[in-house]
Write an enzyme that holds these catalytic residues in place. Structure first.
Site, PDB file in Angstrom:
ATOM      1  N   ASP A  79      32.370 -17.089 -19.253  1.00  0.00           N
ATOM      2  CA  ASP A  79      32.848 -16.951 -17.889  1.00  0.00           C
ATOM      3  C   ASP A  79      33.465 -18.283 -17.491  1.00  0.00           C
ATOM      4  O   ASP A  79      33.068 -19.341 -17.970  1.00  0.00           O
ATOM      5  CB  ASP A  79      31.726 -16.550 -16.937  1.00  0.00           C
ATOM      6  CG  ASP A  79      32.284 -16.251 -15.560  1.00  0.00           C
ATOM      7  OD1 ASP A  79      33.417 -15.747 -15.504  1.00  0.00           O
ATOM      8  OD2 ASP A  79      31.616 -16.533 -14.548  1.00  0.00           O
ATOM      9  N   ASP A 252      28.624  -6.974 -18.506  1.00  0.00           N
ATOM     10  CA  ASP A 252      27.606  -8.005 -18.682  1.00  0.00           C
ATOM     11  C   ASP A 252      26.773  -8.000 -17.428  1.00  0.00           C
ATOM     12  O   ASP A 252      27.257  -7.613 -16.360  1.00  0.00           O
ATOM     13  CB  ASP A 252      28.242  -9.390 -18.848  1.00  0.00           C
ATOM     14  CG  ASP A 252      28.663  -9.958 -17.513  1.00  0.00           C
ATOM     15  OD1 ASP A 252      29.739  -9.555 -17.026  1.00  0.00           O
ATOM     16  OD2 ASP A 252      27.922 -10.747 -16.928  1.00  0.00           O
ATOM     17  N   CYS A 291       9.946   4.148 -26.715  1.00  0.00           N
ATOM     18  CA  CYS A 291      10.823   3.046 -27.124  1.00  0.00           C
ATOM     19  C   CYS A 291      10.401   2.501 -28.482  1.00  0.00           C
ATOM     20  O   CYS A 291       9.213   2.361 -28.765  1.00  0.00           O
ATOM     21  CB  CYS A 291      10.748   1.944 -26.066  1.00  0.00           C
ATOM     22  SG  CYS A 291      11.756   0.504 -26.451  1.00  0.00           S
ATOM     23  N   CYS A 293      11.389  -0.552 -29.661  1.00  0.00           N
ATOM     24  CA  CYS A 293      11.621  -1.991 -29.743  1.00  0.00           C
ATOM     25  C   CYS A 293      10.352  -2.690 -30.224  1.00  0.00           C
ATOM     26  O   CYS A 293       9.262  -2.126 -30.210  1.00  0.00           O
ATOM     27  CB  CYS A 293      12.069  -2.551 -28.392  1.00  0.00           C
ATOM     28  SG  CYS A 293      10.748  -2.879 -27.211  1.00  0.00           S
ATOM     29  N   CYS A 296       7.478  -2.631 -27.612  1.00  0.00           N
ATOM     30  CA  CYS A 296       6.783  -1.357 -27.388  1.00  0.00           C
ATOM     31  C   CYS A 296       6.053  -0.852 -28.631  1.00  0.00           C
ATOM     32  O   CYS A 296       5.080  -0.114 -28.518  1.00  0.00           O
ATOM     33  CB  CYS A 296       7.763  -0.307 -26.879  1.00  0.00           C
ATOM     34  SG  CYS A 296       8.323  -0.665 -25.207  1.00  0.00           S
ATOM     35  N   HIS A 322      12.357  -6.128 -24.770  1.00  0.00           N
ATOM     36  CA  HIS A 322      12.362  -4.719 -24.378  1.00  0.00           C
ATOM     37  C   HIS A 322      13.568  -4.375 -23.498  1.00  0.00           C
ATOM     38  O   HIS A 322      14.263  -3.391 -23.735  1.00  0.00           O
ATOM     39  CB  HIS A 322      11.080  -4.334 -23.635  1.00  0.00           C
ATOM     40  CG  HIS A 322      11.190  -2.974 -23.012  1.00  0.00           C
ATOM     41  ND1 HIS A 322      11.041  -1.811 -23.740  1.00  0.00           N
ATOM     42  CD2 HIS A 322      11.537  -2.579 -21.763  1.00  0.00           C
ATOM     43  CE1 HIS A 322      11.269  -0.774 -22.957  1.00  0.00           C
ATOM     44  NE2 HIS A 322      11.578  -1.209 -21.748  1.00  0.00           N
TER      45      HIS A 322
END
Length: 351
Positions: A79, A252, A291, A293, A296, A322
């Site tokens: 940015d 984003d 989930c 991930c 989890c 997560h």
RNA sequence: GGCGGGGUUCCCGAGUGGCUAAAGGGGGCAGACUGUAAAUCUGCUAGCGUUGCUUUCGGUGGUUCGAACCCACCCCCCGCCA
């Protein structure tokens, strides 16, 4: 309008629509580059304003750029500092050629305009350089929005004239607050200048959600179809999907990482679970049983709540993993649905 | 046994006659967060029939129009001396 695409950059190919995690100061907070790769992140952000202040240009130059410095070798979008014109409004003064900032760190004054911003981003080695803009606040009078837009257009023109690293991309940023004619003019003028991609800025600054969608409806049709469309700073799960539905390819947002550090986990259709709350002290189930991930699959809410409660950084790290997984997985589902022709069904789930 | 210091709301701790249901932390609870001044910020945190009332500052009794605050005795804790 929704499209499935591919974007080539010097550090690799990006499958779109894509969510880009934010790594303002040279890291996605609480994450390592290895962790980001494991999550399947394709590209992350960096920030001109913050990296210019610390570590500063001299060190970034010696480091050989941000990729080398941070050991992240996939694409980076930086940015330009335009958001800080908005978020640090009390610490800056806008002039014709750019903005005088008083550093939020030590108050020291420095100047950031299109020439400076693009040069910094070149030193950082950013794959996708953002043209310098002013992100206007909401609400913003028509007069102020129009004046700001003319200045931003001038800055973007100057940005485009600055030297770039070969093969690196520059995106222009549409502004114009919530005014249709300004948004349209902004888009048309940017297309005349010509960029490798087009961003829509000045949204998710406090306006109603419907207004944001309406702005997209006005703006996207004026952007070249064969170039990427990037909706800056957005947003919630629903907003991402509605953005895709309106022809956005890139997003984003700090929400997943910030919410994680503040103790909340994203689940389902974008609901949040305040894992740090005492009500989870004895909840020995994962944040989201569905989930897959790392967080989890291996840890319970009770454990994470304990870590948050005693201030152990691991709690923040696990929730960050997560939440980023939630966002990146959501976009994977969006891409899959676009390939399968089931996007509208997925969209319906989130409305 | 003697001398000194101290016991305050969930915890630590300020307060030493009315402006005190009692500063400030911590903890707890709730909420906020959208191109990151954010592991941050905001609010609430004795009870209730909440413009007010009731209970509360180790215990009991007293002085006073009025006491967490002054006095007496008692209980407990911490130092130092014997």
């Amino acid at each position: 309008m929704a499209r499935r695409g591919v974007l080539e950059t010097p550090h690799g190919t990006i499958q779109t629509p894509v969510f880009m995690p934010v790594g303002t100061r040279g890291t996605v907070k609480a994450m390592t580059p290895r962790g980001m790769e494991e999550l399947g992140a394709q590209i992350i952000l960096g920030n001109t304003y913050h990296l210019f202040l610390k570590p500063g240009l001299a060190i970034m130059e010696k480091a050989g750029g941000l990729h080398q410095f941070s050991n992240w070798h996939k694409p980076i979008l930086t940015d330009c500092g335009g958001f800080q014109v908005f978020s640090l409004a009390k610490l800056r003064k806008i002039e014709k050629d750019g903005v005088w900032f008083s550093s939020h760190i030590d108050g020291s004054r420095f100047f950031l305009g299109p020439k400076e911003s693009i040069h910094i981003q070149k030193v950082l080695g950013s794959d996708i350089v953002m043209a310098f803009d002013e992100c206007t606040p909401y609400p913003c009078s028509y007069k102020d929005a129009a004046k700001s837009l003319e200045q931003t257009l001038e800055w973007e023109k100057v940005s485009r004239e600055q030297p770039m690293l070969p093969g690196h991309l520059m995106f222009g940023i549409v502004q114009g607050s919530m005014y249709r004619d300004l948004r349209e003019r902004s888009a048309q003028e940017l297309v005349k200048i010509g960029f490798e991609g087009y961003a829509i800025g000045g949204l998710s600054v406090g306006e109603p959600e419907d207004m944001m969608f309406e702005c997209l409806d006005w703006t996207v049709p004026h952007l070249p179809e064969d170039k990427p469309h990037y909706l800056m700073g957005v947003g919630t799960a629903k907003q991402l999907i509605e953005g895709v539905a309106r022809g956005i390819d890139m997003f984003d947002c700090v929400l997943p990482t910030r919410m994680a550090r503040h103790g909340s986990a994203y689940v389902g259709k974008g609901e949040t679970i305040p894992v740090k709350a005492g009500r989870y002290a004895e909840d020995f189930t994962p944040v989201d049983p569905q989930c897959d991930c790392y967080c989890c699959r291996n840890f319970t809410k009770a454990y994470i709540r304990h870590l948050m409660n005693v201030g152990e950084i691991t709690g923040l790290q696990l929730l960050t993993i997560h939440n980023l997984h939630y966002y990146l997985n959501l976009m994977q589902r969006v891409r899959d649905s676009l390939e399968n022709g089931t996007f509208e069904a997925l969209r319906a789930e989130f409305n």
